[in-house]
Design a protein around this motif. Structure first.
Motif, PDB file in Angstrom:
ATOM      1  N   LEU A   1     -64.857 -14.865 -10.662  1.00  0.00           N
ATOM      2  CA  LEU A   1     -64.492 -13.692 -10.040  1.00  0.00           C
ATOM      3  C   LEU A   1     -62.740 -13.369 -10.568  1.00  0.00           C
ATOM      4  O   LEU A   1     -62.453 -12.249 -10.743  1.00  0.00           O
ATOM      5  CB  LEU A   1     -64.455 -13.757  -8.623  1.00  0.00           C
ATOM      6  CG  LEU A   1     -65.863 -13.747  -7.916  1.00  0.00           C
ATOM      7  CD1 LEU A   1     -65.832 -14.129  -6.547  1.00  0.00           C
ATOM      8  CD2 LEU A   1     -66.503 -12.131  -8.060  1.00  0.00           C
TER       9      LEU A   1
ATOM     10  N   ALA B   1     -61.468 -10.157 -12.452  1.00  0.00           N
ATOM     11  CA  ALA B   1     -60.272  -9.590 -11.566  1.00  0.00           C
ATOM     12  C   ALA B   1     -59.213  -9.353 -12.713  1.00  0.00           C
ATOM     13  O   ALA B   1     -58.742  -8.219 -12.552  1.00  0.00           O
ATOM     14  CB  ALA B   1     -60.288 -10.065 -10.090  1.00  0.00           C
TER      15      ALA B   1
ATOM     16  N   LYS C   1     -61.896  -3.820  -8.544  1.00  0.00           N
ATOM     17  CA  LYS C   1     -61.100  -4.939  -8.759  1.00  0.00           C
ATOM     18  C   LYS C   1     -60.760  -5.437  -7.119  1.00  0.00           C
ATOM     19  O   LYS C   1     -60.424  -6.496  -6.967  1.00  0.00           O
ATOM     20  CB  LYS C   1     -59.672  -4.545  -9.509  1.00  0.00           C
ATOM     21  CG  LYS C   1     -58.832  -5.498  -9.889  1.00  0.00           C
ATOM     22  CD  LYS C   1     -57.635  -5.327 -10.404  1.00  0.00           C
ATOM     23  CE  LYS C   1     -56.538  -6.412 -10.487  1.00  0.00           C
ATOM     24  NZ  LYS C   1     -56.205  -6.569 -12.003  1.00  0.00           N
TER      25      LYS C   1
ATOM     26  N   ARG D   1     -62.162  -5.084  -4.513  1.00  0.00           N
ATOM     27  CA  ARG D   1     -63.343  -5.860  -3.727  1.00  0.00           C
ATOM     28  C   ARG D   1     -63.489  -7.231  -4.259  1.00  0.00           C
ATOM     29  O   ARG D   1     -63.651  -8.105  -3.563  1.00  0.00           O
ATOM     30  CB  ARG D   1     -64.618  -4.985  -3.706  1.00  0.00           C
ATOM     31  CG  ARG D   1     -65.693  -5.775  -2.885  1.00  0.00           C
ATOM     32  CD  ARG D   1     -65.222  -5.891  -1.362  1.00  0.00           C
ATOM     33  NE  ARG D   1     -66.344  -6.257  -0.676  1.00  0.00           N
ATOM     34  CZ  ARG D   1     -66.402  -7.657  -0.060  1.00  0.00           C
ATOM     35  NH1 ARG D   1     -65.389  -8.346  -0.564  1.00  0.00           N
ATOM     36  NH2 ARG D   1     -67.511  -7.828   0.579  1.00  0.00           N
ATOM     37  N   ILE D   2     -63.256  -7.359  -5.519  1.00  0.00           N
ATOM     38  CA  ILE D   2     -63.608  -8.794  -6.021  1.00  0.00           C
ATOM     39  C   ILE D   2     -62.434  -9.721  -5.628  1.00  0.00           C
ATOM     40  O   ILE D   2     -62.351 -10.876  -5.251  1.00  0.00           O
ATOM     41  CB  ILE D   2     -63.435  -8.712  -7.780  1.00  0.00           C
ATOM     42  CG1 ILE D   2     -64.876  -7.981  -8.102  1.00  0.00           C
ATOM     43  CG2 ILE D   2     -63.129 -10.035  -8.120  1.00  0.00           C
ATOM     44  CD1 ILE D   2     -64.907  -7.863  -9.726  1.00  0.00           C
ATOM     45  N   GLU D   3     -61.135  -9.100  -5.622  1.00  0.00           N
ATOM     46  CA  GLU D   3     -60.009  -9.730  -5.184  1.00  0.00           C
ATOM     47  C   GLU D   3     -60.128 -10.314  -3.558  1.00  0.00           C
ATOM     48  O   GLU D   3     -59.655 -11.430  -3.225  1.00  0.00           O
ATOM     49  CB  GLU D   3     -58.751  -8.963  -5.438  1.00  0.00           C
ATOM     50  CG  GLU D   3     -58.287  -8.912  -6.595  1.00  0.00           C
ATOM     51  CD  GLU D   3     -57.180  -7.988  -7.058  1.00  0.00           C
ATOM     52  OE1 GLU D   3     -56.673  -7.214  -6.078  1.00  0.00           O
ATOM     53  OE2 GLU D   3     -56.449  -8.070  -8.035  1.00  0.00           O
TER      54      GLU D   3
ATOM     55  N   HIS E   1     -62.974 -10.769  -2.348  1.00  0.00           N
ATOM     56  CA  HIS E   1     -64.164 -11.882  -2.173  1.00  0.00           C
ATOM     57  C   HIS E   1     -63.730 -13.208  -2.856  1.00  0.00           C
ATOM     58  O   HIS E   1     -64.162 -14.044  -2.440  1.00  0.00           O
ATOM     59  CB  HIS E   1     -65.327 -11.425  -2.981  1.00  0.00           C
ATOM     60  CG  HIS E   1     -66.826 -11.985  -2.562  1.00  0.00           C
ATOM     61  ND1 HIS E   1     -67.168 -12.296  -1.406  1.00  0.00           N
ATOM     62  CD2 HIS E   1     -67.496 -12.834  -3.226  1.00  0.00           C
ATOM     63  CE1 HIS E   1     -68.207 -13.025  -1.505  1.00  0.00           C
ATOM     64  NE2 HIS E   1     -68.328 -13.422  -2.873  1.00  0.00           N
TER      65      HIS E   1
ATOM     66  N   GLY F   1     -72.599 -10.128 -11.267  1.00  0.00           N
ATOM     67  CA  GLY F   1     -72.093 -10.507 -10.054  1.00  0.00           C
ATOM     68  C   GLY F   1     -72.810 -10.338  -8.792  1.00  0.00           C
ATOM     69  O   GLY F   1     -73.072 -11.169  -7.873  1.00  0.00           O
TER      70      GLY F   1
ATOM     71  N   THR G   1     -71.814  -4.661  -4.089  1.00  0.00           N
ATOM     72  CA  THR G   1     -72.170  -4.626  -5.402  1.00  0.00           C
ATOM     73  C   THR G   1     -73.158  -3.711  -5.784  1.00  0.00           C
ATOM     74  O   THR G   1     -72.973  -2.846  -6.624  1.00  0.00           O
ATOM     75  CB  THR G   1     -72.473  -5.969  -6.012  1.00  0.00           C
ATOM     76  OG1 THR G   1     -73.413  -6.644  -5.613  1.00  0.00           O
ATOM     77  CG2 THR G   1     -70.989  -6.763  -5.901  1.00  0.00           C
TER      78      THR G   1
END
Length: 170
Positions: A27, A31, A41, A43-45, A47, A102, A146
Motif C-alpha cells: 500500500l 500510494a 490515494k 483511501r489507500i493512505e 487503509h 488490491g 475498491t
C-alpha cells in the motif's frame, strides 16, 4: 482445547501478522506513486493507518499467548509474488492493475480473518475472535470501496491515457 489446535491457531495468527506487514509495504509503494488519482490515494493512505493498527492488534494476540517471537512464518514471502503488480516496477496501466490486485488482496485478508475467528471461537478465545472480527470489518469495507471505485479508476485511466500529453499511469 488441544495443544495441536492452539499451535495451528498461533501459526495462522503469525501468518496474519506477516500478511499485514506485506499489505503495509504494498500500500505504501502504491500510494507513494499515485499523483492523478486523489480519491484512490486518500483511501489507500487511510487503509495504511488501519493496516498498522491491525499489526498491533494481531501482535497483541501473539503476545497474550506468550509465544516465542524468534521467527514469524514468512507468509510475506509466499504472497510477495502476488504483490508485485502493486509493489513492482511501474507499468503503463499500473493504477488499474494495482486497484484490481488490491481488491483481490483484501479478499485474501478477509478469508484469513474469517478462519482466525473460527479458530479463536474453537479455542474459546473470545477476545481474539472480537479483535479479528473488527479487523475483518475494516478489510470488508476496503474491499467494498475498491470494488465500488474500480470503474471510476478504470474510466479515469482510459480518459487520461487517450488524452495526448497527459500522464495516465500514476
Amino acid at each position: 482445547m488441544s495443544h495441536n489446535s492452539e499451535e495451528h491457531f498461533l501459526d495462522w495468527v503469525k501468518d496474519a501478522h506477516a500478511m499485514e506487514k506485506q499489505a503495509e509495504s504494498m500500500l505504501e509503494k502504491m500510494a507513494s506513486r499515485l499523483e492523478h488519482y486523489p480519491d484512490l490515494k486518500l483511501r489507500i493512505e487511510q487503509h495504511i493507518v488501519e493496516t498498522r493498527e491491525h499489526q498491533t492488534l494481531v501482535q497483541s494476540v501473539i503476545d497474550r499467548y506468550s509465544t516465542s517471537q524468534s521467527v514469524l512464518k514468512d507468509l510475506a514471502g509466499k504472497i510477495s509474488a502476488f504483490g508485485q503488480s502493486i509493489g513492482g516496477v511501474m507499468v503503463e496501466d499500473e493504477v488499474v492493475k494495482g486497484a484490481i490486485s488490491g481488491h483481490v488482496f483484501e479478499h485474501l485478508e478477509i478469508a484469513s480473518y474469517t478462519s482466525l475467528i473460527a479458530a479463536a471461537q474453537h479455542l474459546n478465545d473470545h477476545e481474539s475472535a472480537d479483535i479479528f472480527s473488527r479487523i475483518r470489518e475494516q478489510e470488508i469495507a476496503m474491499a467494498d470501496w475498491t470494488l465500488t471505485h474500480l470503474p471510476d479508476v478504470t474510466e479515469q485511466y482510459l480518459v487520461r491515457s487517450a488524452t495526448p500529453g497527459v500522464e495516465a499511469k500514476k
